[in-house]
Design a protein around this motif. Structure first.
Motif, PDB file in Angstrom:
ATOM      1  N   ALA A  45       0.888  -1.197   0.076  1.00 34.98           N
ATOM      2  CA  ALA A  45       0.153   0.124   0.046  1.00 34.98           C
ATOM      3  C   ALA A  45       0.911   1.377  -0.064  1.00 34.98           C
ATOM      4  O   ALA A  45       0.496   2.316  -0.667  1.00 34.98           O
ATOM      5  N   VAL A  46       2.032   1.309   0.712  1.00 33.95           N
ATOM      6  CA  VAL A  46       2.761   2.244   0.831  1.00 33.95           C
ATOM      7  C   VAL A  46       3.574   2.570  -0.572  1.00 33.95           C
ATOM      8  O   VAL A  46       3.596   3.726  -1.333  1.00 33.95           O
ATOM      9  N   GLU A  47       3.717   1.426  -1.324  1.00 32.49           N
ATOM     10  CA  GLU A  47       4.366   1.480  -2.722  1.00 32.49           C
ATOM     11  C   GLU A  47       3.420   2.207  -3.797  1.00 32.49           C
ATOM     12  O   GLU A  47       3.793   2.716  -4.476  1.00 32.49           O
ATOM     13  N   GLU A  48       2.170   1.966  -3.554  1.00 31.28           N
ATOM     14  CA  GLU A  48       1.202   2.375  -4.361  1.00 31.28           C
ATOM     15  C   GLU A  48       0.909   3.851  -4.217  1.00 31.28           C
ATOM     16  O   GLU A  48       0.943   4.693  -5.181  1.00 31.28           O
ATOM     17  N   VAL A  49       1.152   4.199  -2.943  1.00 29.28           N
ATOM     18  CA  VAL A  49       0.957   5.860  -2.640  1.00 29.28           C
ATOM     19  C   VAL A  49       2.169   6.350  -3.350  1.00 29.28           C
ATOM     20  O   VAL A  49       2.095   7.474  -4.170  1.00 29.28           O
ATOM     21  N   PHE A  50       3.151   6.011  -3.157  1.00 29.71           N
ATOM     22  CA  PHE A  50       4.390   6.422  -3.765  1.00 29.71           C
ATOM     23  C   PHE A  50       4.555   6.425  -5.420  1.00 29.71           C
ATOM     24  O   PHE A  50       4.782   7.372  -6.087  1.00 29.71           O
ATOM     25  N   GLY A  51       3.926   5.179  -5.912  1.00 28.03           N
ATOM     26  CA  GLY A  51       3.643   5.105  -7.267  1.00 28.03           C
ATOM     27  C   GLY A  51       3.037   6.208  -7.957  1.00 28.03           C
ATOM     28  O   GLY A  51       3.361   6.786  -8.842  1.00 28.03           O
ATOM     29  N   GLU A  52       1.817   6.580  -7.232  1.00 29.83           N
ATOM     30  CA  GLU A  52       0.883   7.728  -7.502  1.00 29.83           C
ATOM     31  C   GLU A  52       1.537   8.925  -7.518  1.00 29.83           C
ATOM     32  O   GLU A  52       1.726   9.817  -8.730  1.00 29.83           O
ATOM     33  N   LEU A  53       2.400   9.448  -6.566  1.00 30.33           N
ATOM     34  CA  LEU A  53       3.032  10.563  -6.352  1.00 30.33           C
ATOM     35  C   LEU A  53       4.247  10.705  -7.412  1.00 30.33           C
ATOM     36  O   LEU A  53       4.513  11.535  -8.177  1.00 30.33           O
ATOM     37  N   MET A  54       4.919   9.644  -7.745  1.00 34.31           N
ATOM     38  CA  MET A  54       6.092   9.470  -8.744  1.00 34.31           C
ATOM     39  C   MET A  54       5.715   9.706  -9.875  1.00 34.31           C
ATOM     40  O   MET A  54       6.490  10.091 -11.042  1.00 34.31           O
ATOM     41  N   ALA A  55       4.320   9.514 -10.203  1.00 37.38           N
ATOM     42  CA  ALA A  55       4.011   9.484 -11.599  1.00 37.38           C
ATOM     43  C   ALA A  55       3.539  10.979 -12.092  1.00 37.38           C
ATOM     44  O   ALA A  55       3.416  11.436 -12.996  1.00 37.38           O
ATOM     45  N   ALA A 102      14.461   2.502  -1.012  1.00 30.19           N
ATOM     46  CA  ALA A 102      14.664   1.671  -2.292  1.00 30.19           C
ATOM     47  C   ALA A 102      13.693   2.184  -3.506  1.00 30.19           C
ATOM     48  O   ALA A 102      14.027   2.250  -4.432  1.00 30.19           O
ATOM     49  N   VAL A 103      12.273   2.518  -2.954  1.00 27.78           N
ATOM     50  CA  VAL A 103      11.136   2.761  -3.933  1.00 27.78           C
ATOM     51  C   VAL A 103      11.695   4.022  -4.491  1.00 27.78           C
ATOM     52  O   VAL A 103      11.204   4.350  -5.617  1.00 27.78           O
ATOM     53  N   THR A 104      12.066   5.003  -3.686  1.00 29.32           N
ATOM     54  CA  THR A 104      11.999   6.422  -4.379  1.00 29.32           C
ATOM     55  C   THR A 104      13.789   6.586  -4.711  1.00 29.32           C
ATOM     56  O   THR A 104      13.831   8.082  -5.176  1.00 29.32           O
ATOM     57  N   GLY A 105      14.329   5.568  -5.120  1.00 36.84           N
ATOM     58  CA  GLY A 105      15.400   5.744  -5.779  1.00 36.84           C
ATOM     59  C   GLY A 105      16.540   6.519  -5.136  1.00 36.84           C
ATOM     60  O   GLY A 105      17.541   7.380  -5.428  1.00 36.84           O
ATOM     61  N   GLY A 106      16.731   6.354  -3.485  1.00 31.71           N
ATOM     62  CA  GLY A 106      17.719   6.558  -2.622  1.00 31.71           C
ATOM     63  C   GLY A 106      17.747   7.939  -2.166  1.00 31.71           C
ATOM     64  O   GLY A 106      18.497   8.526  -1.567  1.00 31.71           O
ATOM     65  N   LEU A 107      16.510   8.631  -2.186  1.00 31.64           N
ATOM     66  CA  LEU A 107      16.185   9.922  -1.551  1.00 31.64           C
ATOM     67  C   LEU A 107      16.602   9.821  -0.068  1.00 31.64           C
ATOM     68  O   LEU A 107      16.307   8.836   0.564  1.00 31.64           O
ATOM     69  N   PRO A 108      17.105  10.992   0.555  1.00 33.28           N
ATOM     70  CA  PRO A 108      17.196  10.823   2.155  1.00 33.28           C
ATOM     71  C   PRO A 108      15.734  10.689   2.749  1.00 33.28           C
ATOM     72  O   PRO A 108      14.790  11.457   2.413  1.00 33.28           O
ATOM     73  N   VAL A 109      15.969  10.036   3.859  1.00 31.77           N
ATOM     74  CA  VAL A 109      14.462   9.820   4.701  1.00 31.77           C
ATOM     75  C   VAL A 109      14.477  10.133   5.914  1.00 31.77           C
ATOM     76  O   VAL A 109      15.732   9.697   6.607  1.00 31.77           O
ATOM     77  N   THR A 110      13.530  10.748   6.414  1.00 31.45           N
ATOM     78  CA  THR A 110      13.614  11.083   7.931  1.00 31.45           C
ATOM     79  C   THR A 110      12.412  10.523   8.502  1.00 31.45           C
ATOM     80  O   THR A 110      11.417  10.764   7.879  1.00 31.45           O
TER      81      THR A 110
END
Length: 324
Positions: free
Chosen positions: A47-57, A101-109
């Motif tokens: 479900a997290v990956e689906e949310v990011f998929g939508e944002l990344m599109a 991994a999903v976001t291509g290596g962006l820094p995460v807080t």
């Protein structure tokens, strides 16, 4: 002009919300999925990956420079893991690594959801201009976060300010966290409703047995409903006074569904605070409703990365920014 955005994730027991947030706290692009809280860790991550998929599109994604996550807790920002009490499929789940991994290596807080609300309220809401504040969410659970010395104070693991699990009734009910008589066990929405029903309050013809229905009854003068909110307010006041005495905050901001009860909650809370916050340096403690609303978790997750205001991000030794 190229603008930096932060991808924000707000993870709770019922929904996983995502957004792109700009430097003014504006929410530009949104995506949301229900949290499959009773399913496996991998299904929840799906479900997290689906949310990011939508944002990344979205075309704006190219401006995303970091990711901020506010999650139901406990979280462990040092390890990059989450173990939300109400999401049993995630125990020590390596969310930071997976999101990177999903976001291509962006820094995460990563911070707890209460810390995220504190970041949002300090940046854009009722705690703006206050250097020392406690910001709370009173909802299905009770959480909180601290602003101390003008900066967000997540603590080493991202959980500092978790006021819901201060014990205010030494011989009280066993809390799911393992302790007894916690603020959350008395003052959360479901526990307000549970106590009211046990004391003889009954839902109306619509069958609504939530804290919101108890609040409506209290506003209409129902004595048991009123007592349920007075009891919750007393528990909140005891926890707030203890926190204020310990770290010297001068403002308490309260959001979440239960805060929508308005004076039914805030009236008895202010009265109870006079009974508990008695020392000279906490007598001036002010209580205010939160201002950032349903977007508070997203705006705060973004703010926790340092977006929009110097000093709002984690300080050295506080919640880790992983992969920067």
């Amino acid at each position: 002009m190229h603008t930096d955005y932060v991808a924000a994730l707000d993870i709770g027991g019922t929904k996983i919300a995502g957004a792109l947030v700009d430097g003014t706290g504006g929410v530009l692009v949104r995506a949301q999925r229900p949290t499959p809280a009773k399913e496996s860790g991998e299904r929840i991550m799906g479900a997290v990956e689906e949310v990011f998929g939508e944002l990344m599109a979205d075309p704006l994604w190219v401006g995303a420079s970091a990711v901020g996550i506010g999650s139901a807790g406990p979280v462990d920002a040092t390890a990059g893991t989450v173990s939300p009490v109400n999401v049993p499929g995630w125990r020590g789940f390596p969310l930071v690594e997976r999101v990177r991994a999903v976001t291509g290596g962006l820094p995460v807080t990563l911070v707890g959801d209460g810390v995220a609300i504190a970041a949002a309220e300090h940046w854009q809401g009722a705690a703006r201009g206050h250097d020392n504040a406690l910001c709370m969410v009173v909802s299905t659970g009770v959480g909180g976060g601290l602003v101390l010395g003008g900066a967000l104070h997540p603590g080493p693991t991202g959980n500092a300010g978790h006021i819901g699990h201060i014990s205010v009734d030494l011989d009280g009910d066993l809390c799911p966290c393992g302790s007894r008589g916690c603020v959350e066990r008395i003052a959360s929405g479901p526990n307000i409703a549970r106590w009211a029903m046990g004391a003889g309050w009954q839902p109306g013809p619509d069958g609504d047995a939530t804290a919101a229905a108890v609040a409506a009854s209290a506003a209409a003068g129902h004595p048991i409903a009123t007592a349920a909110f007075e009891r919750a307010a007393q528990a909140l006041a005891a926890g707030i006074a203890a926190t204020a005495t310990l770290v010297e905050v001068d403002l308490v901001v309260i959001g979440g569904g239960v805060s929508k009860a308005g004076e039914v909650l805030f009236g008895p809370l202010r009265r109870s605070l006079r009974d508990y916050a008695t020392l000279s340096f906490v007598q001036g403690l002010k209580v205010a409703p939160a201002m950032t609303g349903t977007d508070g978790g997203l705006v705060g997750a973004a703010a926790a990365t340092g977006l929009g205001a110097r000093g709002l991000g984690a300080r050295d030794g506080d919640a880790a920014v992983v992969g920067g």
